[in-house]
Design an enzyme around this catalytic site. Structure first.
Site, short mmCIF file in Angstrom:
data_model
loop_
_atom_site.label_atom_id
_atom_site.label_comp_id
_atom_site.label_asym_id
_atom_site.label_seq_id
_atom_site.Cartn_x
_atom_site.Cartn_y
_atom_site.Cartn_z
N GLY A 290 41.02 29.10 41.73
CA GLY A 290 41.52 29.62 40.45
C GLY A 290 42.37 30.83 40.79
CG HIS A 291 45.06 30.83 43.27
ND1 HIS A 291 45.81 30.32 44.30
CD2 HIS A 291 43.78 30.82 43.71
CE1 HIS A 291 45.01 30.01 45.32
NE2 HIS A 291 43.77 30.30 44.99
CD GLN B 211 39.10 26.86 48.15
OE1 GLN B 211 39.78 26.21 48.93
NE2 GLN B 211 39.19 26.73 46.85
CE LYS C 70 42.84 32.64 47.72
NZ LYS C 70 41.66 33.41 47.31
CG ASP D 127 37.71 34.42 43.23
OD1 ASP D 127 38.55 33.53 43.02
OD2 ASP D 127 36.48 34.25 43.14
#
Ligand code: GDP
Ligand code: IMO
Ligand code: MG
Length: 427
Positions: A40-41, A223, A16, A13
């Site tokens: 989750g991006h 990640q 990225k 988080d």
């Protein structure tokens, strides 16, 4: 500059997605190479927010071909939902390529993920519950189901049956669950076959040909270094290799293709799930970082654990990934603090060190040694050049760069695509 990898240098988080999106209009391919929809991006483009879990962040850019590599584990229901969700917002996903060798997360992997966590009780990992660990376990156990199996119904049915032969024994006898019907599972997977078929590709070949032709490929990590199953804070890690080297394994390109490795680091530290976190704040300061930084998971909505910047954590990622650049994010969130502590060392059982300890036991015993930096009051979200940043903010940034030991190339000063201060071009 044909091959560039973006990874998380902390525990995930870091931003990225935003960094990848920023480069996507200048690259020919954006590739996810590890993880699944545990990621989750979040991207904010023209004031619109997009949360991506499986699709590479380059999907929002027409010029780049989005690719899901063999190293990713794919929940087909989630993939379909994500494609439909973007389609409804006018985003074209027709160019998406999916590796024939990528493994599938079947519904029973999610069941196993949840029951094993429950079984672990106090020793739980704090997974995202998306079935990622069990899907990778089956891959390594050589009973996994792959995307290419969707092309051969009889093979797919046999494989699901073989996998469940074993899994049902465990589910029923160990976890006291109902056995899962292989037919139902196969039907559910095959329901996606027609839609997925045109996207299935020999991704390794496509990417290598592109690189041979001088095209630019951006590998988007999910990640982070410290969640890597080999290099992270095991067992509190994910079940794949999000490190830069994972880009080669997870897409099928050789290491000599990678020219640049960029580590994304947040101006403070966060972590979701269990595991050691020396600079974690359990007080009002931690609460303030969480609320001002909106530190709630993109995938599970869980509050993220928050703490000060830990230079040892990032330095270890710089070293092990040979990071050519770092990109600092969420610096704007630190505006308004009088003083900002930065962890520059650990005290481990009375001994001072400036490197991450070798063992898990030492890591658990590490107490941070802080250097306290002067803060700044100004809102920096409108700054676009380094010189516009307040002097004490500049000193904070330069000190982090010095501590982590590689070139700082960009600074995020807000969630928007345009909210960035570039120091060196990444391409
Ligand atoms: P990822 O998993 O590494 O892609 O990061 P996430 O998207 O899970 O979390 C990062 C969050 O911070 C997202 O909500 C982004 O929109 C946001 N973000 C990224 N960069 C910045 C920044 O420089 N400033 C601020 N305020 N928010 C940012
Ligand atoms: P992005 O790409 C933060 C964490 C989980 C848990 C551990 C194992 O958005 O940075 P898993 O479901 O992978 O078996 O969970 O890893 N985790 C993440 N934490 N960001 C992520 O992805 C994460 N993906 C997994 O919280 O501690
Ligand atoms: Mg995230």
């Amino acid at each position: 500059m044909p091959g560039i990898v973006v990874i998380g240098a902390q525990w995930g988080d870091e931003g990225k997605g935003k960094a990848t999106d920023q480069l996507a209009d200048r690259v020919d391919f954006t590739v996810r190479y590890s993880g699944g929809n545990n990621a989750g991006h979040t991207l904010v483009v023209n004031g619109q927010k997009y949360a991506l879990h499986l699709l590479p962040s380059g999907i929002l850019n027409r010029n780049s071909t989005p690719v899901i590599g063999n190293g990713v584990v794919i929940d087909l229901d989630v993939l379909a939902e994500e494609i439909d969700g973007l389609g409804a917002r006018g985003v074209d996903t027709a160019k998406l390529l999916i590796s024939a060798n990528a493994h599938i997360i079947a519904p029973y992997h999610k069941t196993i993920d949840k029951v094993t966590e429950r079984f672990l009780g106090k020793r739980k990992i704090g997974t995202t519950g998306r079935g990622v660990g069990p899907a990778y376990a089956e891959k390594i156990h050589r009973v996994g189901i792959r995307i290419q199996d969707l092309l051969d119904e009889s093979i797919l049915r046999q494989k699901v049956e073989a996998a469940l032969d074993q899994k049902n024994q465990v589910l029923v006898k160990v976890y006291n669950q109902r056995a899962i019907d292989p037919r139902e599972v196969a039907d559910r997977l095959l329901a996606h076959a027609d839609r997925i078929r045109p996207m299935i590709a020999d991704v390794a070949r496509v990417l290598n040909d592109a690189l041979d032709g001088g095209q630019v490929v951006l590998f988007e990590g999910a990640q982070a270094h410290h969640l890597d199953v080999d290099h992270g804070t095991y067992p509190y890690v994910t079940s794949s290799n999000p490190i830069a080297a994972g880009a080669c394994i997870g897409s099928g390109v050789g290491p000599t293709r990678i020219d640049r490795t960029v580590g994304i680091m947040k101006a403070y530290t966060t972590r979701v799930g269990e595991g050691p976190f020396p600079t974690e704040l359990h007080d009002a300061d931690g609460e303030r970082l969480r609320s001002e930084g909106a530190e709630f998971g993109t995938t599970t909505g869980r509050p993220r654990r928050c703490g000060w910047f830990d230079a040892l954590v990032v330095e270890a990622a710089v070293s092990a990934n040979a990071l050519t650049d770092v990109f600092l994010t969420k610096l704007d969130i630190l505006s308004g603090w009088k003083q900002i502590p930065v962890c520059v060392g650990y005290d481990v059982n009375g001994k001072r060190t400036n490197r991450l300890p070798m063992t898990q036991t030492e890591f658990h015993h590490a107490t941070p040694v802080y250097e306290v930096m002067e803060g700044w009051a100004e809102d920096i979200s409108g700054c676009r050049t380094f010189d516009e940043l307040p002097k004490s903010c500049q000193r904070y940034v330069r000190r982090l760069e010095e501590l982590v030991g590689t070139q700082l190339s960009g600074i995020g000063v807000g969630p928007g695509r345009e909210q960035v201060v570039m120091l060196h071009d990444l391409l």
